[in-house]
Design a protein around this motif. Structure first.
Motif, short mmCIF file in Angstrom:
data_model
loop_
_atom_site.label_atom_id
_atom_site.label_comp_id
_atom_site.label_asym_id
_atom_site.label_seq_id
_atom_site.Cartn_x
_atom_site.Cartn_y
_atom_site.Cartn_z
N ALA A 30 4.54 53.28 99.99
CA ALA A 30 4.94 54.68 100.10
C ALA A 30 6.38 54.87 99.67
CB ALA A 30 4.76 55.15 101.54
N LYS A 31 7.19 53.81 99.77
CA LYS A 31 8.60 53.91 99.44
C LYS A 31 8.90 53.45 98.01
CE LYS A 31 9.81 52.93 104.26
NZ LYS A 31 10.46 51.96 105.17
N ARG A 32 7.93 52.78 97.37
CA ARG A 32 8.17 52.24 96.05
C ARG A 32 7.95 53.31 94.98
NH1 ARG A 32 9.01 46.99 95.88
NH2 ARG A 32 8.56 46.89 93.65
N GLN A 33 8.63 53.12 93.86
CA GLN A 33 8.50 54.02 92.73
C GLN A 33 7.75 53.30 91.61
OE1 GLN A 33 12.37 56.19 91.85
NE2 GLN A 33 13.13 54.50 93.11
N ARG A 34 7.03 54.08 90.82
CA ARG A 34 6.37 53.53 89.63
C ARG A 34 7.12 54.04 88.41
NH1 ARG A 34 0.53 55.16 87.15
NH2 ARG A 34 1.54 57.19 87.30
N LEU A 35 7.47 53.12 87.51
CA LEU A 35 8.16 53.49 86.28
C LEU A 35 7.32 53.04 85.09
CD1 LEU A 35 10.60 54.57 84.75
CD2 LEU A 35 11.70 52.34 85.02
N ARG A 36 6.85 54.01 84.31
CA ARG A 36 6.05 53.72 83.11
C ARG A 36 6.99 53.75 81.90
NH1 ARG A 36 1.89 58.46 83.41
NH2 ARG A 36 3.90 59.50 83.67
N LEU A 37 7.33 52.56 81.47
CA LEU A 37 8.36 52.40 80.42
C LEU A 37 7.72 51.97 79.11
CD1 LEU A 37 11.32 52.06 79.44
CD2 LEU A 37 11.24 49.74 80.42
N GLY A 38 8.06 52.67 78.03
CA GLY A 38 7.66 52.26 76.69
C GLY A 38 8.88 51.72 75.95
N ALA A 39 8.71 50.61 75.24
CA ALA A 39 9.85 50.01 74.53
C ALA A 39 9.38 49.45 73.20
CB ALA A 39 10.49 48.91 75.37
N SER A 40 10.21 49.63 72.18
CA SER A 40 9.91 49.04 70.88
C SER A 40 10.04 47.52 70.99
CB SER A 40 10.85 49.58 69.80
OG SER A 40 12.20 49.30 70.12
N GLU A 41 9.22 46.82 70.20
CA GLU A 41 9.12 45.37 70.38
C GLU A 41 10.42 44.64 70.09
OE1 GLU A 41 6.10 41.69 69.25
OE2 GLU A 41 6.14 43.48 68.00
N ASN A 42 11.18 45.09 69.08
CA ASN A 42 12.42 44.37 68.80
C ASN A 42 13.42 44.52 69.94
OD1 ASN A 42 12.91 47.07 68.21
ND2 ASN A 42 13.04 46.72 66.00
N THR A 98 4.91 49.25 78.37
CA THR A 98 4.10 49.39 77.16
C THR A 98 4.98 49.09 75.96
OG1 THR A 98 2.72 51.11 78.17
CG2 THR A 98 2.69 50.97 75.77
N VAL A 99 4.55 48.15 75.12
CA VAL A 99 5.31 47.75 73.94
C VAL A 99 4.60 48.27 72.70
CG1 VAL A 99 6.24 45.81 72.64
CG2 VAL A 99 6.13 45.70 75.14
N GLY A 100 5.35 48.91 71.82
CA GLY A 100 4.72 49.44 70.62
C GLY A 100 5.74 49.99 69.65
N LEU A 101 5.25 50.67 68.62
CA LEU A 101 6.11 51.32 67.63
C LEU A 101 6.70 52.58 68.23
CD1 LEU A 101 3.77 50.96 64.52
CD2 LEU A 101 5.69 49.49 65.17
N ARG A 157 4.89 45.70 47.01
CA ARG A 157 3.52 45.64 47.54
C ARG A 157 3.56 45.04 48.94
NH1 ARG A 157 0.79 40.54 46.64
NH2 ARG A 157 2.13 39.07 45.53
N ILE A 158 2.63 45.49 49.78
CA ILE A 158 2.50 44.96 51.14
C ILE A 158 1.66 43.69 51.07
CG2 ILE A 158 1.73 45.41 53.49
CD1 ILE A 158 3.95 47.27 52.74
N VAL A 159 2.25 42.57 51.45
CA VAL A 159 1.51 41.31 51.39
C VAL A 159 1.02 40.87 52.77
CG1 VAL A 159 2.71 40.50 49.34
CG2 VAL A 159 3.67 39.98 51.60
N CYS A 160 1.59 41.46 53.82
CA CYS A 160 1.14 41.12 55.17
C CYS A 160 1.44 42.32 56.09
CB CYS A 160 1.85 39.88 55.70
SG CYS A 160 1.41 39.46 57.41
N THR A 161 0.45 42.68 56.87
CA THR A 161 0.61 43.74 57.88
C THR A 161 0.25 43.17 59.24
OG1 THR A 161 0.02 45.46 56.29
CG2 THR A 161 -0.11 46.03 58.62
N CYS A 162 1.11 43.41 60.23
CA CYS A 162 0.83 42.93 61.58
C CYS A 162 1.50 43.89 62.56
CB CYS A 162 1.36 41.51 61.79
SG CYS A 162 1.00 40.83 63.43
N ASP A 163 0.83 44.16 63.68
CA ASP A 163 1.41 45.09 64.66
C ASP A 163 2.27 44.38 65.69
OD1 ASP A 163 -0.49 43.82 66.15
OD2 ASP A 163 -1.67 45.61 66.59
N GLY A 164 2.52 43.07 65.49
CA GLY A 164 3.37 42.33 66.41
C GLY A 164 4.50 41.62 65.67
N LEU A 165 5.67 41.60 66.30
CA LEU A 165 6.84 40.99 65.65
C LEU A 165 6.65 39.49 65.43
CD1 LEU A 165 9.69 41.37 64.56
CD2 LEU A 165 10.56 41.11 66.89
N MET A 166 5.96 38.81 66.35
CA MET A 166 5.75 37.37 66.18
C MET A 166 4.91 37.09 64.94
SD MET A 166 5.25 35.93 70.06
CE MET A 166 5.23 34.24 69.48
#
Length: 283
Positions: free
Chosen positions: A92-104, A129-132, A210-219
């Protein structure tokens, strides 16, 4: 016993205290109850269980076999009840924080930011949440995030500015960009800001690509670039391990700057959102 009957924790607590004290009067003294109240509560528990739990005489109170079993059950029930009480009292005393952050940002500065944040407030449950950046801003607008640590282009108004940084071309020590072939790009998928900035700079300079590789993750992007597939684009302070900023070249035009910002779902953030925003602006 009625199949729907429930053992009252108050009765169980009194019963356990009598078993521990070995006396109705001593149990009453410890609980702040009269002996008659203690006796009545034990009788009520015995009626619920339909078992005799104590053998009583003028000198002592002893557990029956069923009473011994009830002590074990009662302690378990009371322990679970106490754990549930503490859990929900704390929730009841805790807070929820929904944080979005870019991967880099997650892979570079976020750990130290969160460390400083938790040193100021510890009653927060974090949903990360990690994303673009553009995708995260969409989630913020939809009410699915409380705040976003993302990027914007200079001149855009969204969010509070944290810092400004130059975007750079990245490769390995052995990367060679040949003028006779299209520049090989290792990129995030749309709506990536770094992808858009790279393509716009190359188009403006009249260079083939030209795009030679597409990936949605920095790794994944890092692995492809380390493997020699092509070049990628990142903020200057966030170059992945094993890669380098490529030297100036007519084949790699200036990319311009990017701004790191923090944006919240409300104009005047409060609680954990306001606390983390303050930490970010000071970091």
């Amino acid at each position: 016993m009625n199949g729907l009957a429930m053992f009252d924790p108050v009765l169980l607590s009194t019963f356990v205290e009598v078993a521990r004290a070995g006396s109705f009067s001593e149990a009453g003294r410890r609980l702040g109850l009269s002996q008659s109240t203690v006796s009545e509560q034990v009788r009520r528990l015995e009626r619920l269980a339909e078992r005799r739990l104590f053998v009583r005489d003028t000198h002592r109170v002893a557990l029956t076999a069923d009473g011994d079993a009830m002590v074990r059950f009662a302690r378990t029930i009371l322990d679970v009840n106490e754990h549930a009480r503490r859990y929900f009292a704390g929730s009841a005393k805790r807070q929820r924080l929904r944080l979005g952050a870019s991967e880099n940002f997650v892979r570079s500065r976020l750990p130290s930011v969160l460390h400083d944040f938790l040193s100021r407030t510890s009653d927060v449950d974090l949903e990360l949440t990690v994303g673009l950046s553009d995708s995260l801003f969409d989630l913020l607008d939809a009410g699915e995030l409380d705040m976003v640590l993302g990027k914007r282009r200079p001149g855009e108004a969204r969010g509070q500015l944290i810092r400004r940084e130059r975007m750079v071309w990245i490769g390995t020590h052995g990367t060679v960009v040949r003028p006779e072939t299209p520049i090989p790009l290792v990129m995030y998928p749309p709506p990536s800001m770094s992808r858009a900035m790279a393509i716009e700079a190359l188009e403006k300079a009249g260079l083939a690509w030209r795009i030679v590789c597409t990936c949605d993750g920095l790794m994944g992007l890092q692995a492809a670039t380390l493997g020699g597939f092509g070049v990628m684009v990142q903020p200057q302070s966030m170059i992945p391990a094993g890669l380098i900023e490529l030297p100036p070249s007519p084949m790699l035009p200036d990319l311009g700057d990017v701004e790191f910002v923090v944006a919240s779902a409300t104009r005047h953030p409060r609680g954990a959102t306001a606390e983390l925003t303050e930490v970010l602006l000071r970091h």
